[in-house]
Design a protein around this motif. Structure first.
Motif, PDB file in Angstrom:
ATOM      1  N   ARG A  35     -21.659 -12.918  15.901  1.00 25.79           N
ATOM      2  CA  ARG A  35     -20.764 -11.447  15.842  1.00 25.79           C
ATOM      3  C   ARG A  35     -19.449 -12.236  16.066  1.00 25.79           C
ATOM      4  NH1 ARG A  35     -22.328  -7.379  18.852  1.00 25.79           N
ATOM      5  NH2 ARG A  35     -23.482  -8.598  20.462  1.00 25.79           N
ATOM      6  N   LYS A  76     -12.743  -3.815  15.515  1.00 25.97           N
ATOM      7  CA  LYS A  76     -13.564  -4.514  15.294  1.00 25.97           C
ATOM      8  C   LYS A  76     -14.834  -4.819  15.608  1.00 25.97           C
ATOM      9  CE  LYS A  76     -14.858  -3.286   9.744  1.00 25.97           C
ATOM     10  NZ  LYS A  76     -14.771  -3.878   8.599  1.00 25.97           N
ATOM     11  N   VAL A 103     -17.528  -8.156  13.646  1.00 29.01           N
ATOM     12  CA  VAL A 103     -18.118  -8.044  12.515  1.00 29.01           C
ATOM     13  C   VAL A 103     -18.915  -8.886  12.734  1.00 29.01           C
ATOM     14  CG1 VAL A 103     -17.588  -9.255  10.522  1.00 29.01           C
ATOM     15  CG2 VAL A 103     -14.995  -7.977  11.431  1.00 29.01           C
ATOM     16  N   SER A 104     -19.568  -8.403  12.466  1.00 29.00           N
ATOM     17  CA  SER A 104     -21.437  -9.835  11.919  1.00 29.00           C
ATOM     18  C   SER A 104     -20.886 -11.042  10.842  1.00 29.00           C
ATOM     19  CB  SER A 104     -22.295  -9.331  12.088  1.00 29.00           C
ATOM     20  OG  SER A 104     -22.843  -8.183  13.265  1.00 29.00           O
ATOM     21  N   VAL A 105     -21.516 -12.236  11.185  1.00 32.92           N
ATOM     22  CA  VAL A 105     -21.154 -13.504  10.178  1.00 32.92           C
ATOM     23  C   VAL A 105     -22.968 -13.175   9.322  1.00 32.92           C
ATOM     24  CG1 VAL A 105     -21.061 -15.353   9.572  1.00 32.92           C
ATOM     25  CG2 VAL A 105     -20.345 -14.539  11.500  1.00 32.92           C
ATOM     26  N   LEU A 119     -14.661 -13.580   4.495  1.00 36.57           N
ATOM     27  CA  LEU A 119     -14.887 -12.429   5.826  1.00 36.57           C
ATOM     28  C   LEU A 119     -13.612 -13.269   7.122  1.00 36.57           C
ATOM     29  CD1 LEU A 119     -16.371 -11.451   8.263  1.00 36.57           C
ATOM     30  CD2 LEU A 119     -17.770 -13.229   8.405  1.00 36.57           C
ATOM     31  N   GLU A 134     -11.086 -11.428   5.436  1.00 35.83           N
ATOM     32  CA  GLU A 134     -10.475  -9.351   6.046  1.00 35.83           C
ATOM     33  C   GLU A 134     -11.067  -9.822   7.429  1.00 35.83           C
ATOM     34  OE1 GLU A 134     -14.919  -8.238   6.080  1.00 35.83           O
ATOM     35  OE2 GLU A 134     -14.708  -6.219   7.989  1.00 35.83           O
ATOM     36  N   LEU A 135     -10.991 -10.799   8.142  1.00 42.98           N
ATOM     37  CA  LEU A 135     -10.476 -10.840   9.374  1.00 42.98           C
ATOM     38  C   LEU A 135      -9.073 -10.835   9.982  1.00 42.98           C
ATOM     39  CD1 LEU A 135     -12.822 -13.151  11.098  1.00 42.98           C
ATOM     40  CD2 LEU A 135     -13.617 -10.662  11.169  1.00 42.98           C
TER      41      LEU A 135
END
Ligand code: ATP
Length: 257
Positions: free
Chosen positions: A199, A212, A214-216, A235, A238-239
Motif C-alpha cells: 500500500r 489517499k 493506494v493499494s498495489v 498506477l 495516478e500517484l
C-alpha cells in the motif's frame, strides 16, 4: 506484529509538519510513504521508530514480535550510516554489542544477516572499499541482524545509480518474500513505491495529511513481468497526478527559502 500510526500530528515550533496521520502497517506488510518535498515523511518515520515524540497522537506496536527478534523496529538510512573504521562484519554486529547474546550467538546472527544480503565473502572488508550498492547491503544486513518485525527505510536507494537501485530492489523483493518482515518505505521515487509496497500512503504538502492510500493490486514477485507493466505505470501516473501540483509548489518554496 502491527505498527500503528494513530492520529499523529507534529510541529517543530511554529512549523506545522504533520496533521492527523493514521494508518496501520500489518505484519509482513510493506507501506510506502510518498509526498512532496518537506511534507513530513522523514519526520513521520522518526515518530514511528520512536526517535521523536509527536506533538499529538502516537505510534504503537501491537502483537508479538517474530521469534528471536531483538528489536521490533530498525532503520535503514539513505547515507548507509556505516562505521568507517569497522569491517563489514563488525558493522553488522554493532546492534548486538549491548545485548545479552553470547559471542557464538552473535556470530551466528551476523553470518545469517551477511548470508541473506550475499555479503559473506566481504565480511573482513571496510566500507570505503565497497561500492555504494554494497555499502547499502551492509546497512540492510545491520538492520536484519536484530530480526526486526518492521524495517523503517528512509530513501534507502536514493544515493545509488539506477542500475544499482534496480538490483537492490530485487534484493528487497527477495528479503520480503516470506512475509515475516514488514517495512515502512519513505521515498520520492514512485517507481520504487509501486514496485515494493503493498500500500502507498500519499501525503499532502506540509502539513502532511493523508490524501489517499493506494493499494498495489499485483503480487510483488510478479511486478517485473511485462504483462503488468502498463498497469503499474498507470498506477505510477495516478500517484504522480496526486502529487504533481503540490510538488511544484514545494519545489518553489524550497528554492525561495
Ligand atoms: N529537527 C527539526 N527542527 C525543525 N524543523 C525540522 C526538523 N526536522 C525537519 N524539519 C522541517 O520539517 C519539515 C518536514 O521535514 P521532513 O524531513 O520530515 O520532510 P520530508 O517530506 O521527509 O522531506 P524531503 O522529501 O525533502 O526529504 C521541513 O520543512 C523540515 O525543514
Amino acid at each position: 506484529m502491527d505498527l500503528i500510526a494513530e492520529t499523529i500530528s507534529h510541529r517543530f515550533d511554529a512549523l506545522d509538519v504533520l496533521h492527523d496521520v493514521s494508518f496501520t502497517v500489518g505484519a509482513g506488510e510493506v507501506v510506502a510513504i510518498v509526498g512532496p518535498s518537506g511534507c513530513g515523511k522523514s519526520t513521520l518515520l522518526s515518530i514511528l521508530g520512536g526517535l521523536l515524540q509527536p506533538t499529538a497522537g502516537r505510534a504503537l506496536l501491537r502483537g508479538a514480535p517474530p521469534p528471536g527478534s531483538l528489536n521490533p523496529l530498525t532503520f535503514v538510512f539513505q547515507d548507509f550510516a556505516l562505521l568507517p573504521w569497522a569491517s563489514v562484519a563488525e558493522n553488522v554486529a554493532f546492534p548486538l554489542l549491548h545485548t545479552s547474546q553470547s559471542a557464538l550467538q552473535r556470530a551466528a546472527a551476523v553470518d545469517d544477516a551477511l548470508g541473506r544480503t550475499r555479503l559473506l565473502d566481504f565480511r573482513a572488508v571496510f566500507p570505503k572499499q565497497l561500492s555504494g550498492g554494497m555499502r547499502q547491503r551492509v546497512g540492510i544486513a545491520r538492520a536484519l541482524v536484530v530480526r526486526p518485525a518492521i524495517l523503517l527505510m528512509d530513501e534507502p536507494l536514493s544515493a545509488l545509480d539506477s542500475q544499482t537501485r534496480e538490483l537492490l530492489m530485487e534484493d528487497f523483493v527477495d528479503l520480503l518474500a516470506d512475509g515475516t518482515m514488514g517495512a515502512v518505505y519513505v521515498t520520492h521515487n514512485l517507481e520504487e513505491a509501486v514496485r515494493l509496497a503493498d500500500r502507498i500512503v500519499v501525503l499532502s504538502r506540509r502539513p502532511g495529511r493523508i490524501r489517499k492510500v493506494v493499494s498495489v493490486p499485483v503480487k510483488r514477485r510478479e511486478r517485473d513481468e511485462a504483462s503488468v507493466r502498463t498497469q503499474l505505470l498507470e498506477l505510477q501516473n495516478e500517484l504522480w497526478s496526486l502529487i504533481r501540483t503540490e510538488a511544484i509548489d514545494a519545489e518553489r518554496e524550497v528554492q525561495h527559502a
